[in-house]
Enzyme design. Structure first.
Site, PDB file in Angstrom:
ATOM      1  N   LYS A 244      -6.480 -10.966  67.345  1.00 42.26           N
ATOM      2  CA  LYS A 244      -7.611 -10.883  66.193  1.00 42.26           C
ATOM      3  C   LYS A 244      -8.391 -12.211  66.414  1.00 42.26           C
ATOM      4  O   LYS A 244      -7.650 -13.356  66.797  1.00 42.26           O
ATOM      5  CB  LYS A 244      -7.075 -10.588  64.934  1.00 42.26           C
ATOM      6  CG  LYS A 244      -8.156 -10.384  63.963  1.00 42.26           C
ATOM      7  CD  LYS A 244      -7.666 -10.297  62.447  1.00 42.26           C
ATOM      8  CE  LYS A 244      -8.637 -10.043  61.400  1.00 42.26           C
ATOM      9  NZ  LYS A 244      -7.981  -9.593  60.192  1.00 42.26           N
TER      10      LYS A 244
ATOM     11  N   SER B  53      -9.945  -5.976  57.959  1.00 45.43           N
ATOM     12  CA  SER B  53     -10.780  -6.663  58.920  1.00 45.43           C
ATOM     13  C   SER B  53     -10.437  -6.664  60.287  1.00 45.43           C
ATOM     14  O   SER B  53     -11.034  -7.578  61.130  1.00 45.43           O
ATOM     15  CB  SER B  53     -10.792  -8.065  58.303  1.00 45.43           C
ATOM     16  OG  SER B  53      -9.661  -8.702  58.181  1.00 45.43           O
TER      17      SER B  53
ATOM     18  N   SER C   4      -5.986  -4.808  55.891  1.00 42.50           N
ATOM     19  CA  SER C   4      -7.015  -5.409  57.030  1.00 42.50           C
ATOM     20  C   SER C   4      -6.145  -5.016  58.277  1.00 42.50           C
ATOM     21  O   SER C   4      -6.782  -5.019  59.384  1.00 42.50           O
ATOM     22  CB  SER C   4      -7.282  -6.935  57.133  1.00 42.50           C
ATOM     23  OG  SER C   4      -8.005  -6.827  56.084  1.00 42.50           O
TER      24      SER C   4
END
Length: 549
Positions: A128, A205, A229
């Site tokens: 990420k 996210s 997330s």
């Protein structure tokens, strides 16, 4: 330069990092190509598909036996990632040449020494955007943080552990602005779409990770979770995702919003399409004794689950009290119940003294304790507007409630969280009186969202409490794929009477044609610092479902 020019240049630089021979001449529409993984399986060479269909464990084994080279494996995943990005916008950073160099060094080491450098030797791992690597941005969706690469002293501890084990990094993946949305969107990259169904959102996210791994452009990656997330994108893409407890895995030097907020902290964890890989990597990180370098990590070694009772009891949640889940999710819940009972296990209902809605609302108040001032201040540095998806999280979708809580109010939020934790812990212990095993329930199984996903522009409809509840309680959770939405099996219940306007809106949102083929996952939840148990029991559910198929 204006913020628009900076954003445009950054997106172009990522796209330009894709070799010309891998660029799509024409991007097929989402209506023509919904499922990216299926499309790539049909268009890519069989040799590459055979590599990218391998698990981490299989890849590591083949490389260690000399059946595959690190460079061949890396190029196969780079190619698939490049195509997945063009179809979903899932990558925030692409650095293939750097990955090739690392893979070639690993191959040379293996040739010279006849052994691998570690258990992940030559295995590509995606990250990420917020995981720091030397010489690469961690912009986390902000224009103001573009073109500010991290230095060697800022590299994330977890990246060091993975690289020391032989992992090859090749991409970082998109996040929403500030990572504060259930829909991955920023002024830099726009939306990231679901790789199983490009008409829908990848979630957030860690939406870029979900889309990339879901299309097998990565065998395993890392996301973060402060309100769902990791779990939301994992469920939306048929993946296993671990939301561990606070600091069980090292967060040191990971770029974050509200980075040092003391009341409700984000956690980092793996996402993969194979549960054994999830266990392998989690154990590897814990076995490295990360507490020696990160003072927040508790010194809890890996505790292998052995001699666990044969008969288990699972508590199920049918809905969060706000909206009835869509038909595919209800079918998934029933599938799990039937599969577990068929294996001789027991199921009961979960009815705690603190509701999912209460936990959700407390989480929302904690997220906004500073009035979202940090987000407003960061956007002001470049002049970019705050994206609508963050506005939705903040409240009315048009403005942020700038104006911080007083410190004593924040402490009261923490007090309330502590009280919720005590009440639910006590209730969990009391379930021993309801089970035939004589023990409290072994795990809770719940939905993660009311739907299998949603159209990106519709994020403001949803306020799922299934995910943030377990951040408030700080329980361990593993998302577990169950099935896919099926328009012939999951018909709309036209006789249902909604309990509220919100429930009615969610009920009416269901479209069997739209959601057809989209993954349906649930989460297996265990008490605090029981990540090993959560992974083990997710495996029990996986095996029970497999027996029923």
């Amino acid at each position: 330069m204006t913020w628009e020019e900076i954003a445009k240049a950054k997106k172009a630089s990522v796209d330009d990092a894709i070799p010309s021979e891998w660029r799509l001449e024409k991007n097929p529409t989402a209506n023509k190509v919904r499922n990216v993984g299926e499309y790539l399986d049909e268009t890519l060479p069989a040799r590459e598909n055979s590599i990218t269909s391998c698990t981490v464990t299989e890849l590591a084994g083949k490389i260690s036996r000399g059946e595959l080279s690190a460079i061949e494996v890396t190029k196969a995943f780079c190619h698939r990632a490049a195509l997945t990005h063009q179809l979903t916008t899932c990558c925030s950073e692409i650095f293939f040449e750097r990955a090739y160099k690392k893979a070639e060094e690993l191959d040379e080491y293996f040739k010279k020494n006849g052994k691998t450098v570690g258990p992940l030797h030559g295995v590509p791992i995606s990250l990420k955007d917020q995981v720091n690597l030397e010489g690469i941005d961690s912009a986390i969706g902000y224009v103001s943080l573009v073109n500010k690469p991290k230095n060697k002293d800022e590299v994330s501890n977890i990246a060091k552990i993975l690289e020391n084990a032989g992992a090859v990094f090749y991409v970082k993946t998109t996040t929403p602005m500030a990572m504060m949305s259930g829909c991955t969107s920023s002024n830099i990259y726009g939306y990231t779409y679901n790789s199983y169904n490009r008409l829908l959102s990848s979630g957030g996210s860690s939406g870029g990770e979900g889309a990339l791994i879901g299309a097998r452009g990565s065998p395993l990656g890392f996301g973060t979770d402060i309100g769902g997330s990791i779990r939301e994108p994992s469920c939306f893409h048929g993946l296993y995702g671990l939301r561990g407890c606070s600091n069980r895995l090292p967060y040191c030097n990971v770029t974050n919003s509200f980075a040092h907020a003391p009341v409700l902290a984000s956690v980092i964890g793996p996402m993969a399409w194979d549960l054994d890989d999830l266990k392998l990597v989690t154990k590897l990180i814990i076995d490295s004794e990360p507490w020696m370098d990160d003072p927040k990590v508790p010194p809890i070694p890996w505790r292998e689950v052995t001699d666990y009772p044969k008969k288990l009891c699972f508590a199920f949640v049918s809905d969060d009290g706000a909206a009835r889940p869509h038909p595919p999710i209800e079918r998934a819940l029933q599938m799990c119940k039937d599969a577990l009972v068929a294996q001789g296990h027991e199921v009961i209902d979960w009815e705690p003294p603190v509701s999912f809605i209460e936990c959700r609302d407390l989480g929302a108040s904690i997220y906004g304790a500073d009035g979202y001032k940090e987000i407003a201040d960061e956007c002001a540095k470049s002049g970019e507007p705050i994206v609508r998806e963050v506005m939705v999280l903040a409240g009315n979708g048009t403005d942020l409630p700038i104006g911080c809580s007083h410190v004593h109010e924040h402490w009261e939020q923490n007090k309330l969280r502590y009280e919720y934790q005590q009440k639910v812990d006590k209730y969990w212990k009391s379930t021993a009186q309801q089970t035939s095993t004589g023990r409290p329930v072994d795990a809770i199984i719940t939905p993660l969202w009311e739907t299998c996903s949603f159209k990106c522009e519709d994020i403001d409809m949803f306020s799922s409490a299934y995910s943030s509840t377990f951040n408030i309680l700080d329980y361990a959770a593993v998302t577990t794929p169950v099935t896919t939405a099926d328009k012939t099996l999951d018909s709309k219940d036209e006789t249902y009477t909604p309990i509220s306007d919100h429930d009615r809106a969610i009920h009416e949102y269901y479209d069997p044609e739209l959601f057809h083929g989209t993954p349906v996952g649930l989460q297996v939840v265990t008490p605090r610092y029981e990540e090993e148990r959560a992974i083990y029991l997710s495996g029990k559910l996986r095996d029970a479902l497999s027996e029923r198929r």
